[in-house]
Design an enzyme around this catalytic site. Sequence first.
Site, mmCIF file in Angstrom:
data_model
loop_
_atom_site.group_PDB
_atom_site.id
_atom_site.type_symbol
_atom_site.label_atom_id
_atom_site.label_comp_id
_atom_site.label_asym_id
_atom_site.label_seq_id
_atom_site.Cartn_x
_atom_site.Cartn_y
_atom_site.Cartn_z
ATOM 1 C CB SER A 460 -0.893 -0.004 1.246
ATOM 2 O OG SER A 460 -1.925 0.947 1.136
ATOM 3 N N PRO A 461 0.370 2.356 -0.600
ATOM 4 C CG PRO A 461 -0.668 3.774 -2.135
ATOM 5 C CD PRO A 461 -0.870 2.497 -1.387
ATOM 6 C CD GLN A 539 -1.823 7.337 -3.347
ATOM 7 O OE1 GLN A 539 -1.151 7.951 -2.515
ATOM 8 N NE2 GLN A 539 -2.743 6.439 -3.007
ATOM 9 C CE1 TYR A 620 -3.077 14.675 2.494
ATOM 10 C CE2 TYR A 620 -3.557 12.466 1.692
ATOM 11 C CZ TYR A 620 -2.931 13.307 2.603
ATOM 12 O OH TYR A 620 -2.168 12.774 3.618
ATOM 13 N NE ARG A 668 -5.509 4.302 -1.111
ATOM 14 C CZ ARG A 668 -4.738 3.783 -0.135
ATOM 15 N NH1 ARG A 668 -4.323 4.553 0.858
ATOM 16 N NH2 ARG A 668 -4.375 2.525 -0.155
ATOM 17 N NE ARG A 762 0.056 1.465 11.497
ATOM 18 C CZ ARG A 762 -0.872 2.252 10.999
ATOM 19 N NH1 ARG A 762 -1.735 1.760 10.112
ATOM 20 N NH2 ARG A 762 -0.971 3.509 11.368
#
Length: 814
Positions: A460-461, A539, A620, A668, A762
């Site tokens: 994942s980013p 991304q 964002y 996303r 993680r």
Amino acid sequence: MFSTRGTAISAGARGCVGSAASAARARQATDGPRTPDERNHPLRVAVIGGGPGGLYTAALLKRLDPTRDITLWERNAPDDTFGFGVVLSDETLGGIEHADPQVYRALQQHFVRWDDVDIVHRDTRHTSGGHAFAALGRRRLLEVLHDRCRALGVDLRFRADAPDAARLAETHDLVVAADGVNSRTREAFADVFRPRITTHRCRYIWLAADFAFDAFRFEIAETEHGVMQLHGYPYSRPSPGPHPSTRPTGPRNEGASTVIVEMRQEVWHAAGFDDMDETESVARCAKIFADALGGRPLKSNNSAWTTFRTVVNERWSHGNVVLLGDAAHTAHFSIGSGTKLAVEDALALAACLREQPTLEKALTAYETERRPVVASTQRAARASLEWFEDLPLHLSQPPRQFAFNLLTRSRRVTHDNLRLRDPRFTEAVERGFGCPPGTPPMFTPFRLRGLTLRNRVVVSPMDMYSAVDGVPGDFHLVHLGARALGGAGLVMTEMVCVSPEGRITPGCAGLYTGRQAEAWRRITAFAHERAPGTAIGVQLGHSGRKGSTKLMWEGMDEPLDDGNWPLVAASPLPYRSDGQVPRELSRAQLTDIREQFTAAAVRAVRAGFDLLELHCAHGYLLSGFLSPLTNRRTDAYGGSPEKRLRFPLEVFDAVRAVWPEDRPMTVRISATDWAEGGITAEDAVVVARAFAAHGADAIDVSTGQVVADEKPEFGRSYQTPFADRVRNQAGIPVIAVGAISSWDDVNSLLLAGRTDLCALARPHLYDPHWTLHAAAEQGYEGPGVLWPPQYRAGSRRPQTGRTDAPKPRLTLTD
């Protein structure tokens, strides 16, 4: 209701305490005042509520100290009961056996045990075995506990309302409030306990059948009014048949089963159940599920349609008053944990009162021990009840996949333990998914346009905040290179910013200069050369109102002390109250930002990326246009969902136009804002459909981080239900994210049809070679994962030392 040996070991089956102290047994109860030390070891106990939790607490406390004066109040008659059967897990039964063998032996005589679960969907029945259930009638359970309490000397007062809890607290050392979901005690001290009660969307009725199902049965009825479901399980054995030489003297007892009928509120109304009395409702349910019942009738016991309510309390004790069982917490019947939790509460409370030197410490220890166990169970119960609320999402699945989906709905039953319970069933599900023999689902390929990923794992980013002037350096090479070598099918960069003003922090990477593009090319070249078959994606995003902040480890989302740059957003609303107020973007500025995205996409092509993801999540810039909480515009880019989508879609179209046709683009999104008035799961489907119509190849379904006052519901795989909804309603492939922590989770989610790819963050920080190690731990070698030759010697899992199993929570002898 559906609680099995595959669930996590409960707190009621952990730890060990010694035998009762002789001094405690020698104490004598008096009616006079006690010293503080005596009050720390409660002698005079009031129990409010005569359900299993209250009765078992009274029995345990009396058994631990026969000198205790224990009184239990129950407003109903001793033979009044609601519901018909209860299911107890092996862990709970083990706790009872160790704490009170006499109760266990009495219950054991009446247990009905079985292993199978039958799932009937569109006239197809699939059976999964190995689940090890134990059930008995609720009335029988109460009778056993009544007898035990009386034998021990507990004062049981039936048909009697308990005195006010505050008054009892003045005259007793301890008041145990086990007075159920509608607890008067909890409401009397609501300002202290601070309960939160959530009412859910389904109606259900608790009934019974005069025969024993031969398995735990789930049956789905698709009626003209909507979807209805039956949950049924046996709780009384059939009587043995007569010997062939013996003439029957009467009708044979065929046992008994609990039958719960459930449906969405709107289906219940449409079917007219709101206008039926009890008799009519019962007859109608028997008719709808006549096949499951073999044409037999159903019976009720003052049964009424109700909606389930989840009870959560911020505190469980107040002075010498403590909540227990449904008064403290509830868990949906579909995982069968109400009685289980109450019994385990009783075990823990009794043990803590014995172990701790003061009552205050005992009640604190009780809550500390039980709260995480209850929270975990409630998360599983919430996942299960929401799965049934959203049952129509899954009806089009193939019957066997549907059955697997139902079995794994709470996330407590997984692919791995289901494979141990019933390998034949699980292998059939794997074949239907397309797994070659010996291939776990996560190592099957997946195609997006011209890109075929060799497995379903995505790194994942993850923002690293380690670039200098937007240029990724050696840290990024090592970070992303290590994860490419680690075996994932797709490795994503962090959010790469399209302009200096679009950075979150001074350490964010960019693609707004040729130098940055060349630095990225160095990284993609390493991944393609040293980890052939691994795809690497970029991304692209713009920080919007969340920019000009400190590095994460210096103060997440905190404004810079100096060196700030101006912020822009859909509307002039700061992310935090102490944050910078952004400027509302003009039409000309929107055009400039769209061109920044396209220029960055062109550089991403030159940099050698295989996939491009447009970041429209987490508050964002583009996400800020989508949410009504952050977009207050009154022009063509604000207001209705279609208008709020306009600018993100314009950017997507512009990027898609310059991105190579054979390379996929994903988006996303935040599928919920976790805030009142924000984006909901239903809105997320609309957003996903819009991007799909414009050519998106998959939706990366995240949640939240849009507003600072969000209230997310964290937990294992907590965001995957949103991906499930988008996938099955919008009809587009999805990437699931959010606390997916094990390869077993990945396999389970894929096989259940809830996602197409799983992105993990993680776990890849903890272990860059997570995917390689997942292959080793599952004994997989094949095209779905490639060990670098330099690491091949590490492809066998190292040996580990043994660990001892947990000991019982409370052990007493006869």
